[in-house]
Scaffold this motif. Structure first.
Motif, PDB file in Angstrom:
ATOM      1  N   ARG A  98      -6.619  25.076 -78.633  1.00 29.81           N
ATOM      2  CA  ARG A  98      -5.704  25.419 -77.477  1.00 29.81           C
ATOM      3  C   ARG A  98      -3.980  25.412 -78.286  1.00 29.81           C
ATOM      4  O   ARG A  98      -3.137  24.180 -78.868  1.00 29.81           O
ATOM      5  N   ALA A  99      -3.339  25.894 -77.492  1.00 28.03           N
ATOM      6  CA  ALA A  99      -1.824  26.198 -78.565  1.00 28.03           C
ATOM      7  C   ALA A  99      -0.665  25.307 -77.122  1.00 28.03           C
ATOM      8  O   ALA A  99      -0.515  25.497 -76.137  1.00 28.03           O
ATOM      9  N   ALA A 100       0.378  25.023 -77.897  1.00 26.70           N
ATOM     10  CA  ALA A 100       1.641  24.057 -76.682  1.00 26.70           C
ATOM     11  C   ALA A 100       3.089  24.883 -77.644  1.00 26.70           C
ATOM     12  O   ALA A 100       2.716  23.840 -78.647  1.00 26.70           O
ATOM     13  N   TYR A 101       3.311  25.553 -76.883  1.00 24.19           N
ATOM     14  CA  TYR A 101       4.805  25.494 -77.866  1.00 24.19           C
ATOM     15  C   TYR A 101       6.066  25.066 -77.442  1.00 24.19           C
ATOM     16  O   TYR A 101       5.603  25.370 -76.012  1.00 24.19           O
ATOM     17  N   THR A 102       7.707  24.491 -77.710  1.00 26.28           N
ATOM     18  CA  THR A 102       8.834  25.262 -77.020  1.00 26.28           C
ATOM     19  C   THR A 102       9.333  26.193 -77.916  1.00 26.28           C
ATOM     20  O   THR A 102       9.289  26.317 -79.646  1.00 26.28           O
ATOM     21  N   ILE A 103       9.919  27.246 -77.857  1.00 27.08           N
ATOM     22  CA  ILE A 103      11.047  27.846 -77.570  1.00 27.08           C
ATOM     23  C   ILE A 103      12.201  27.791 -77.608  1.00 27.08           C
ATOM     24  O   ILE A 103      12.694  27.290 -76.191  1.00 27.08           O
ATOM     25  N   ALA A 104      13.396  28.381 -78.236  1.00 29.09           N
ATOM     26  CA  ALA A 104      14.189  28.310 -78.204  1.00 29.09           C
ATOM     27  C   ALA A 104      14.929  29.298 -78.184  1.00 29.09           C
ATOM     28  O   ALA A 104      14.996  30.173 -79.745  1.00 29.09           O
ATOM     29  N   TYR A 105      15.022  30.448 -76.838  1.00 29.98           N
ATOM     30  CA  TYR A 105      16.045  31.521 -77.460  1.00 29.98           C
ATOM     31  C   TYR A 105      17.892  32.124 -77.344  1.00 29.98           C
ATOM     32  O   TYR A 105      18.080  30.839 -76.469  1.00 29.98           O
ATOM     33  N   ARG A 106      17.668  32.540 -78.345  1.00 28.08           N
ATOM     34  CA  ARG A 106      19.243  32.827 -78.912  1.00 28.08           C
ATOM     35  C   ARG A 106      19.622  33.607 -77.554  1.00 28.08           C
ATOM     36  O   ARG A 106      20.779  33.982 -77.929  1.00 28.08           O
ATOM     37  N   SER A 107      19.333  34.868 -76.981  1.00 24.08           N
ATOM     38  CA  SER A 107      19.133  36.131 -76.572  1.00 24.08           C
ATOM     39  C   SER A 107      17.492  36.160 -75.998  1.00 24.08           C
ATOM     40  O   SER A 107      16.473  35.508 -76.132  1.00 24.08           O
ATOM     41  N   ALA A 108      17.308  37.281 -75.368  1.00 22.54           N
ATOM     42  CA  ALA A 108      16.299  37.087 -74.575  1.00 22.54           C
ATOM     43  C   ALA A 108      14.996  38.234 -75.890  1.00 22.54           C
ATOM     44  O   ALA A 108      13.784  37.908 -75.878  1.00 22.54           O
ATOM     45  N   ARG A 109      15.673  38.377 -77.570  1.00 19.78           N
ATOM     46  CA  ARG A 109      14.832  38.446 -77.731  1.00 19.78           C
ATOM     47  C   ARG A 109      14.295  37.935 -78.998  1.00 19.78           C
ATOM     48  O   ARG A 109      13.389  38.628 -80.176  1.00 19.78           O
ATOM     49  N   VAL A 110      15.565  37.020 -79.079  1.00 15.73           N
ATOM     50  CA  VAL A 110      15.472  36.105 -80.040  1.00 15.73           C
ATOM     51  C   VAL A 110      15.323  34.792 -80.086  1.00 15.73           C
ATOM     52  O   VAL A 110      15.839  34.102 -79.117  1.00 15.73           O
ATOM     53  N   GLY A 111      14.716  33.974 -80.871  1.00 18.16           N
ATOM     54  CA  GLY A 111      14.188  32.546 -80.721  1.00 18.16           C
ATOM     55  C   GLY A 111      13.399  32.205 -82.237  1.00 18.16           C
ATOM     56  O   GLY A 111      13.377  32.622 -83.316  1.00 18.16           O
ATOM     57  N   ARG A 112      13.694  31.005 -81.506  1.00 16.87           N
ATOM     58  CA  ARG A 112      12.529  29.888 -83.156  1.00 16.87           C
ATOM     59  C   ARG A 112      11.880  28.790 -81.643  1.00 16.87           C
ATOM     60  O   ARG A 112      11.678  28.887 -81.236  1.00 16.87           O
ATOM     61  N   PHE A 113      10.586  29.347 -82.920  1.00 16.07           N
ATOM     62  CA  PHE A 113       9.577  27.806 -81.803  1.00 16.07           C
ATOM     63  C   PHE A 113       8.928  26.622 -82.392  1.00 16.07           C
ATOM     64  O   PHE A 113       9.337  26.426 -84.000  1.00 16.07           O
ATOM     65  N   THR A 114       8.624  25.943 -81.911  1.00 14.88           N
ATOM     66  CA  THR A 114       7.355  24.942 -82.748  1.00 14.88           C
ATOM     67  C   THR A 114       6.594  25.038 -81.703  1.00 14.88           C
ATOM     68  O   THR A 114       6.990  25.202 -80.693  1.00 14.88           O
ATOM     69  N   GLY A 115       5.221  24.277 -81.920  1.00 14.86           N
ATOM     70  CA  GLY A 115       4.029  24.018 -81.656  1.00 14.86           C
ATOM     71  C   GLY A 115       2.799  23.625 -82.349  1.00 14.86           C
ATOM     72  O   GLY A 115       3.340  23.273 -83.223  1.00 14.86           O
ATOM     73  N   LEU A 116       2.301  23.042 -81.529  1.00 17.73           N
ATOM     74  CA  LEU A 116       1.014  22.556 -82.273  1.00 17.73           C
ATOM     75  C   LEU A 116      -0.551  23.422 -81.765  1.00 17.73           C
ATOM     76  O   LEU A 116      -0.287  23.540 -80.183  1.00 17.73           O
ATOM     77  N   VAL A 117      -1.507  23.187 -82.565  1.00 14.16           N
ATOM     78  CA  VAL A 117      -2.513  24.210 -82.109  1.00 14.16           C
ATOM     79  C   VAL A 117      -4.242  22.997 -82.107  1.00 14.16           C
ATOM     80  O   VAL A 117      -3.759  22.574 -83.371  1.00 14.16           O
ATOM     81  N   ALA A 118      -4.721  23.075 -81.451  1.00 10.67           N
ATOM     82  CA  ALA A 118      -5.727  21.351 -81.492  1.00 10.67           C
ATOM     83  C   ALA A 118      -7.189  23.229 -81.571  1.00 10.67           C
ATOM     84  O   ALA A 118      -7.537  23.905 -80.874  1.00 10.67           O
ATOM     85  N   PHE A 119      -7.854  22.519 -82.887  1.00  8.78           N
ATOM     86  CA  PHE A 119      -9.388  23.398 -83.037  1.00  8.78           C
ATOM     87  C   PHE A 119     -10.507  22.477 -83.245  1.00  8.78           C
ATOM     88  O   PHE A 119     -10.462  21.356 -83.413  1.00  8.78           O
ATOM     89  N   SER A 120     -11.449  23.827 -82.728  1.00 10.92           N
ATOM     90  CA  SER A 120     -12.642  22.889 -82.458  1.00 10.92           C
ATOM     91  C   SER A 120     -13.559  24.135 -83.157  1.00 10.92           C
ATOM     92  O   SER A 120     -13.469  25.123 -82.525  1.00 10.92           O
ATOM     93  N   GLY A 121     -14.091  24.047 -84.173  1.00  8.34           N
ATOM     94  CA  GLY A 121     -14.816  25.447 -85.151  1.00  8.34           C
ATOM     95  C   GLY A 121     -15.128  24.898 -86.450  1.00  8.34           C
ATOM     96  O   GLY A 121     -15.317  23.709 -86.375  1.00  8.34           O
ATOM     97  N   HIS A 122     -15.205  25.500 -87.212  1.00  8.22           N
ATOM     98  CA  HIS A 122     -15.630  25.837 -88.460  1.00  8.22           C
ATOM     99  C   HIS A 122     -14.534  26.517 -89.618  1.00  8.22           C
ATOM    100  O   HIS A 122     -13.810  26.959 -89.630  1.00  8.22           O
ATOM    101  N   VAL A 123     -14.287  25.657 -90.508  1.00  7.65           N
ATOM    102  CA  VAL A 123     -13.790  25.566 -91.915  1.00  7.65           C
ATOM    103  C   VAL A 123     -14.644  25.907 -93.320  1.00  7.65           C
ATOM    104  O   VAL A 123     -14.910  24.380 -93.350  1.00  7.65           O
TER     105      VAL A 123
END
Length: 124
Positions: A32-57
């Motif tokens: 499960r991932a949740a992101y916040t995105i800052a768009y400078r234009s329709a196709r240019v931007g930056r993002f930050t987020g968290l991803v919660a994993f349940s599984g194996h490494v």
């Protein structure tokens, strides 16, 4: 999704959630991932987020969370880095540390990633 930057050159902020599957070093269905995105234009931007994993490494079961950040540009390429959130590992993944990166073209359903990690020695 949004259609670009805001008034007066102020980036438009948006939120997105996603459910992803991972294979390879990380084996996880329904991360499960949740992101916040800052768009400078329709196709240019930056993002930050968290991803919660349940599984194996490396064959060891548990859960953990990564912190991600990255950027995307006019050519549709998204570049991101991630780091395991300290003390987020549970089960056999307690003490997991690591970081990685990925590059993908927007619209691709699958992409590669690198993940360098350490795990405490298995009991046994």
């Amino acid at each position: 999704m949004t259609d670009g930057g805001g008034e007066g050159g102020v980036p438009t902020l948006a939120r997105a959630t996603a459910t992803c599957s991972f294979s390879g070093g990380i084996e996880a269905k329904d991360a499960r991932a949740a992101y916040t995105i800052a768009y400078r234009s329709a196709r240019v931007g930056r993002f930050t987020g968290l991803v919660a994993f349940s599984g194996h490494v490396d064959g060891r079961a548990g859960t953990f969370v990564t912190v991600e950040q990255g950027h995307f540009g006019e050519d549709g390429t998204l570049r991101g880095t991630f780091e395991v959130l300290p003390d987020s590992g549970t089960g056999e993944l307690a003490g997991l540390r690591g970081e990685g990166e990925y590059v993908l073209k927007l619209g691709e359903e699958a992409y590669g990633y690198t993940f360098a990690y350490t795990l405490a020695p298995a009991d046994g």
